[in-house]
Structures are given as C-alpha cells and as structure tokens.
Design a protein around this motif. Structure first.
Motif, PDB file in Angstrom:
ATOM      1  N   LYS A  12      35.642  30.061  37.562  1.00 13.40           N
ATOM      2  CA  LYS A  12      36.734  30.868  38.110  1.00 13.40           C
ATOM      3  C   LYS A  12      38.057  30.099  38.120  1.00 13.40           C
ATOM      4  O   LYS A  12      39.021  30.566  38.723  1.00 13.40           O
ATOM      5  CB  LYS A  12      36.383  31.322  39.522  1.00 13.40           C
ATOM      6  CG  LYS A  12      35.218  32.282  39.573  1.00 13.40           C
ATOM      7  CD  LYS A  12      35.034  32.856  40.959  1.00 13.40           C
ATOM      8  CE  LYS A  12      34.085  31.986  41.744  1.00 13.40           C
ATOM      9  NZ  LYS A  12      33.736  32.547  43.047  1.00 13.40           N
ATOM     10  N   LEU A  15      41.526  31.798  38.337  1.00 13.73           N
ATOM     11  CA  LEU A  15      41.327  33.213  38.681  1.00 13.73           C
ATOM     12  C   LEU A  15      40.962  33.423  40.148  1.00 13.73           C
ATOM     13  O   LEU A  15      40.675  34.547  40.552  1.00 13.73           O
ATOM     14  CB  LEU A  15      40.219  33.810  37.806  1.00 13.73           C
ATOM     15  CG  LEU A  15      40.388  33.675  36.301  1.00 13.73           C
ATOM     16  CD1 LEU A  15      39.145  34.187  35.579  1.00 13.73           C
ATOM     17  CD2 LEU A  15      41.628  34.395  35.832  1.00 13.73           C
ATOM     18  N   SER A  18      42.049  36.365  42.440  1.00 15.53           N
ATOM     19  CA  SER A  18      41.635  37.727  42.128  1.00 15.53           C
ATOM     20  C   SER A  18      40.501  38.167  43.048  1.00 15.53           C
ATOM     21  O   SER A  18      39.569  37.399  43.296  1.00 15.53           O
ATOM     22  CB  SER A  18      41.150  37.816  40.680  1.00 15.53           C
ATOM     23  OG  SER A  18      40.555  39.077  40.426  1.00 15.53           O
ATOM     24  N   LEU A  24      35.856  38.731  36.533  1.00 15.10           N
ATOM     25  CA  LEU A  24      36.960  38.425  35.625  1.00 15.10           C
ATOM     26  C   LEU A  24      36.690  37.140  34.854  1.00 15.10           C
ATOM     27  O   LEU A  24      36.987  37.051  33.660  1.00 15.10           O
ATOM     28  CB  LEU A  24      38.264  38.327  36.426  1.00 15.10           C
ATOM     29  CG  LEU A  24      39.565  38.256  35.651  1.00 15.10           C
ATOM     30  CD1 LEU A  24      39.703  39.412  34.670  1.00 15.10           C
ATOM     31  CD2 LEU A  24      40.746  38.237  36.618  1.00 15.10           C
ATOM     32  N   LEU A  27      34.363  38.037  32.110  1.00 14.03           N
ATOM     33  CA  LEU A  27      35.086  38.732  31.041  1.00 14.03           C
ATOM     34  C   LEU A  27      35.856  37.737  30.179  1.00 14.03           C
ATOM     35  O   LEU A  27      35.838  37.811  28.957  1.00 14.03           O
ATOM     36  CB  LEU A  27      36.031  39.771  31.638  1.00 14.03           C
ATOM     37  CG  LEU A  27      36.912  40.557  30.676  1.00 14.03           C
ATOM     38  CD1 LEU A  27      36.069  41.314  29.656  1.00 14.03           C
ATOM     39  CD2 LEU A  27      37.797  41.523  31.447  1.00 14.03           C
ATOM     40  N   ARG A  28      36.521  36.781  30.824  1.00 12.01           N
ATOM     41  CA  ARG A  28      37.265  35.755  30.089  1.00 12.01           C
ATOM     42  C   ARG A  28      36.315  34.916  29.225  1.00 12.01           C
ATOM     43  O   ARG A  28      36.611  34.632  28.067  1.00 12.01           O
ATOM     44  CB  ARG A  28      38.020  34.875  31.086  1.00 12.01           C
ATOM     45  CG  ARG A  28      38.824  33.769  30.441  1.00 12.01           C
ATOM     46  CD  ARG A  28      39.572  32.954  31.466  1.00 12.01           C
ATOM     47  NE  ARG A  28      38.651  32.239  32.337  1.00 12.01           N
ATOM     48  CZ  ARG A  28      39.038  31.455  33.332  1.00 12.01           C
ATOM     49  NH1 ARG A  28      40.316  31.311  33.605  1.00 12.01           N
ATOM     50  NH2 ARG A  28      38.151  30.831  34.078  1.00 12.01           N
ATOM     51  N   ILE A  90      45.699  38.288  31.400  1.00 10.94           N
ATOM     52  CA  ILE A  90      44.610  38.550  32.340  1.00 10.94           C
ATOM     53  C   ILE A  90      45.229  38.773  33.712  1.00 10.94           C
ATOM     54  O   ILE A  90      45.994  37.929  34.189  1.00 10.94           O
ATOM     55  CB  ILE A  90      43.615  37.369  32.350  1.00 10.94           C
ATOM     56  CG1 ILE A  90      43.031  37.179  30.939  1.00 10.94           C
ATOM     57  CG2 ILE A  90      42.530  37.586  33.394  1.00 10.94           C
ATOM     58  CD1 ILE A  90      42.241  35.904  30.758  1.00 10.94           C
ATOM     59  N   GLY A  94      41.564  42.490  37.673  1.00 13.50           N
ATOM     60  CA  GLY A  94      40.367  42.495  36.829  1.00 13.50           C
ATOM     61  C   GLY A  94      40.597  43.036  35.439  1.00 13.50           C
ATOM     62  O   GLY A  94      39.670  43.124  34.640  1.00 13.50           O
ATOM     63  N   CYS A  96      42.092  42.978  31.606  1.00 13.06           N
ATOM     64  CA  CYS A  96      42.454  42.062  30.530  1.00 13.06           C
ATOM     65  C   CYS A  96      43.070  42.914  29.418  1.00 13.06           C
ATOM     66  O   CYS A  96      42.439  43.849  28.925  1.00 13.06           O
ATOM     67  CB  CYS A  96      41.221  41.324  30.025  1.00 13.06           C
ATOM     68  SG  CYS A  96      41.560  40.163  28.693  1.00 13.06           S
ATOM     69  N   SER A 116      37.038  44.531  34.128  1.00 12.04           N
ATOM     70  CA  SER A 116      35.949  43.725  34.670  1.00 12.04           C
ATOM     71  C   SER A 116      34.922  44.604  35.360  1.00 12.04           C
ATOM     72  O   SER A 116      35.239  45.700  35.845  1.00 12.04           O
ATOM     73  CB  SER A 116      36.491  42.716  35.683  1.00 12.04           C
ATOM     74  OG  SER A 116      37.344  41.806  35.068  1.00 12.04           O
ATOM     75  N   MET A 119      35.462  47.020  38.595  1.00 15.95           N
ATOM     76  CA  MET A 119      36.882  47.342  38.769  1.00 15.95           C
ATOM     77  C   MET A 119      37.116  48.826  38.543  1.00 15.95           C
ATOM     78  O   MET A 119      36.539  49.421  37.642  1.00 15.95           O
ATOM     79  CB  MET A 119      37.694  46.534  37.760  1.00 15.95           C
ATOM     80  CG  MET A 119      39.160  46.837  37.761  1.00 15.95           C
ATOM     81  SD  MET A 119      39.964  46.095  36.339  1.00 15.95           S
ATOM     82  CE  MET A 119      41.533  46.928  36.442  1.00 15.95           C
TER      83      MET A 119
END
Length: 159
Positions: A12, A15, A18, A24, A27-28, A90, A94, A96, A116, A119
């Motif tokens: 994380k 991030l 968030s 997230l 997702l990244r 990003i 959440g 992108c 994400s 979300m």
C-alpha cells in the motif's frame, strides 16, 4: 519519491490515504504485472502532487467527454513502451484512469477506467459507461470501461 510496484507482494506504499487502499494496491499491482508480462518494463509510480502536468493532461483528455474526476489523485505512472504513451493516474477513491496514445498516425488512442474491488461507480461515469468485470488474483474483481480518444494531444513526460 518514485516507487517500483512489486508484482508479487502487494504493498500500500503511496496509497495509505485511500479508504480502499488494499484493493487499490492490488489494482496497481495488476497493472504492473500486465506491463511486465507484455513489455518487460517496470511499473514505477510517482506522487501525483509532484507531477501536476500529468494530472492536467489526463484531465484535458477526459474533458473531451465532459468528464471530471473529483477524487484526489494519489499517484501517476508512465510505463516506457516504444511508440506508445501510457499515462496512469491513480485516485484516492479507488479509480485508476489510463490514457493509451499510440504516436503513429491512425494508432490506437483510448482512455480506460478501472474500479477497485468494492468501489462504487463515480457519478461522473455512471451514466456514460457500462463496466465489465474481470477477476484478478492480485486485485479481486476489477470493473473496467473505456472510450476512444478523438482529439490530438501531446503527452507530457514525468519530470
């Protein structure tokens, strides 16, 4: 400060502000895995606050469809791929957003949205796009959509 996204250990880093930081981060990491598997390039992110030109560029492209993202941008990335500019922003909520812009005349040019896991669809996108679901080991369920870019844009580089 730049952060090279780890493909195996979801982190994380960058991030944590968030409310959906874990999803997230997954997702990244999923995006990072795509670029490594397809192009053998690392996915390096930078704080959005240090790269306002990148955020402005994405906002300019989104304005083509009267889309405004009100969430706070957390990170940006531009994976180096020959002949194609990929630009990512990003957001804390959440979301992108990526802009694919092939430099060749008549090349692919599109904006992609990925949400994400867990979300809600932002109000600015809910009425304009249908989202499809995709499963990811790193990110859980990702929902995505896109639109084709009609205008001509000059992609700024990360400084």
């Amino acid at each position: 400060m730049a952060y090279q996204v780890d493909l195996k250990d979801v982190s994380k880093v960058g991030l944590t502000s968030s409310p959906v930081a874990s999803a997230l981060a997954g997702l990244r990491a999923n995006e990072a895995r795509y670029f490594w598997n397809k192009y053998k390039v690392p996915f390096i992110t930078y704080p959005a606050s240090e790269q306002p030109a990148i955020v402005d560029y994405v906002n300019t492209v989104l304005a083509e469809r009267d889309i405004t993202i009100t969430a706070q941008p957390l990170e940006v990335a531009q994976p180096p791929v020959d002949g194609t500019d990929w630009t990512y922003v990003i957001y804390a909520n959440g979301l992108c957003v990526n802009v694919l812009y092939e430099q060749a005349a008549g090349g692919k040019r599109a904006v992609g949205f990925k949400l994400s896991d867990g979300m809600d669809v932002p109000a600015s996108l809910a009425d304009k796009f249908k989202f499809v679901r995709q499963r990811s080991k790193l990110a859980g369920t990702i929902r995505g959509s896109y639109f084709v870019i009609k205008g001509e844009y000059s992609t700024p580089a990360i400084q």
